[in-house]
Motif scaffolding. Structure first.
Motif, PDB file in Angstrom:
ATOM      1  N   ALA A 161      33.327  43.725  34.296  1.00 22.05           N
ATOM      2  CA  ALA A 161      34.106  42.784  34.861  1.00 22.05           C
ATOM      3  C   ALA A 161      33.971  41.407  35.070  1.00 22.05           C
ATOM      4  CB  ALA A 161      34.033  43.158  36.816  1.00 22.05           C
ATOM      5  N   GLY A 162      33.237  41.653  33.726  1.00 27.93           N
ATOM      6  CA  GLY A 162      32.441  39.951  33.187  1.00 27.93           C
ATOM      7  C   GLY A 162      31.019  39.965  33.715  1.00 27.93           C
ATOM      8  N   PRO A 163      30.234  39.655  32.844  1.00 26.52           N
ATOM      9  CA  PRO A 163      29.532  38.847  32.988  1.00 26.52           C
ATOM     10  C   PRO A 163      28.858  38.389  34.528  1.00 26.52           C
ATOM     11  CG  PRO A 163      28.935  38.014  31.661  1.00 26.52           C
ATOM     12  CD  PRO A 163      30.412  39.140  31.884  1.00 26.52           C
ATOM     13  N   GLY A 164      29.424  37.117  35.007  1.00 28.40           N
ATOM     14  CA  GLY A 164      29.303  36.215  35.744  1.00 28.40           C
ATOM     15  C   GLY A 164      29.558  37.177  37.339  1.00 28.40           C
ATOM     16  N   ASN A 165      30.336  38.254  37.261  1.00 27.17           N
ATOM     17  CA  ASN A 165      30.694  38.715  37.932  1.00 27.17           C
ATOM     18  C   ASN A 165      30.325  39.599  38.927  1.00 27.17           C
ATOM     19  OD1 ASN A 165      33.660  37.485  38.980  1.00 27.17           O
ATOM     20  ND2 ASN A 165      34.087  38.835  37.283  1.00 27.17           N
ATOM     21  N   THR A 184      39.314  50.521  40.097  1.00 22.19           N
ATOM     22  CA  THR A 184      38.045  50.704  39.425  1.00 22.19           C
ATOM     23  C   THR A 184      37.229  49.384  39.822  1.00 22.19           C
ATOM     24  OG1 THR A 184      38.626  51.772  37.454  1.00 22.19           O
ATOM     25  CG2 THR A 184      36.457  50.957  38.187  1.00 22.19           C
ATOM     26  N   THR A 185      35.823  49.091  40.151  1.00 18.00           N
ATOM     27  CA  THR A 185      34.673  48.569  41.114  1.00 18.00           C
ATOM     28  C   THR A 185      34.092  48.315  39.997  1.00 18.00           C
ATOM     29  OG1 THR A 185      33.918  49.656  42.790  1.00 18.00           O
ATOM     30  CG2 THR A 185      36.038  48.591  43.269  1.00 18.00           C
ATOM     31  N   ILE A 186      32.210  47.107  40.450  1.00 18.28           N
ATOM     32  CA  ILE A 186      32.015  47.230  39.782  1.00 18.28           C
ATOM     33  C   ILE A 186      30.900  47.987  40.202  1.00 18.28           C
ATOM     34  CG2 ILE A 186      29.495  45.725  39.709  1.00 18.28           C
ATOM     35  CD1 ILE A 186      31.571  43.027  40.110  1.00 18.28           C
TER      36      ILE A 186
END
Length: 209
Positions: A161-165, A184-186
């Motif tokens: 999801a990218g580090p910001g998310n 799919t989720t974090i």
């Protein structure tokens, strides 16, 4: 005389071969080569997830190689030539924007070059570790929504999801999650990829190929 030679020659040959056999099978193994303890090939904490899904990823221990191969299996079943319906590329399913961040601008060359894909993956892990270094220090060992937070789970979630998310998820204690195009989720990745030792990859600010 001939009879004596015919009798003694086989005995000499047998003696020579038996000498070689004795010397080969009685060589002492050097101390440095002896195995003193079992290798650390441990399963990740959430292997039950894969069993439930009736798949068998290539678990190769709980160190970095096990982490990256399990993640690759989830992303593309380990195929270097994979391109999904959203245009993500390769074994680890990178988008073109992420590739550009580490200095790769030719997606065709990237797809045709497995060693480059492995290098990009490692650079991206180092980059995400740098961006999330404070959150790793703050949240590892805590539980959010029943999931124990580990460094490998955080890094895997950043790959998804990218580090910001991932920062937003952690700092909101799970109230702000992200779901990808396949559902799919974090939280899924935090749980699925917990418990790997990936300390061999050090945080690097702006790593480039």
């Amino acid at each position: 005389m001939k009879r004596w030679i015919l009798f003694t020659c086989p005995l000499i040959v047998i003696f020579i071969f038996s000498s070689f056999s004795f010397s080969l099978y009685n060589v002492e193994v050097p101390e440095a080569l002896k195995v003193k303890e079992p290798p650390p090939f441990l399963f990740p904490q959430d292997k039950a997830y894969f069993e439930k899904m009736n798949v068998r990823p290539p678990f190769i221990g709980s160190r970095y190689i096990g982490f990256k191969e399990a993640l690759a299996f989830k992303e593309s079943q380990g195929s270097y030539s994979a391109v999904n319906s959203f245009g993500y590329l390769g074994k680890y399913q990178f988008g073109v924007n992420t590739l550009a961040l580490v200095g790769v601008h030719d997606s065709i060359h990237f797809l045709e070059n497995p060693s480059l894909q492995e290098e990009v993956f490692e650079k991206n892990i180092a980059r995400n570790k740098w961006i999330l270094r404070k959150d790793i220090k703050r949240f590892v060992g805590k539980r959010i929504n029943g999931i124990e937070i580990t460094e490998s789970g955080i890094v895997a979630a950043a790959h998804l999801a990218g580090p910001g998310n991932v920062k937003r998820y952690l700092r909101s204690y799970g109230r702000t999650d992200v779901i990808d195009g396949y559902g799919t989720t974090i939280a899924n990745y935090l749980k699925m990829f917990s418990g790997y030792d990936i300390t061999m990859i050090k945080p690097v600010k702006n790593p480039r190929i």
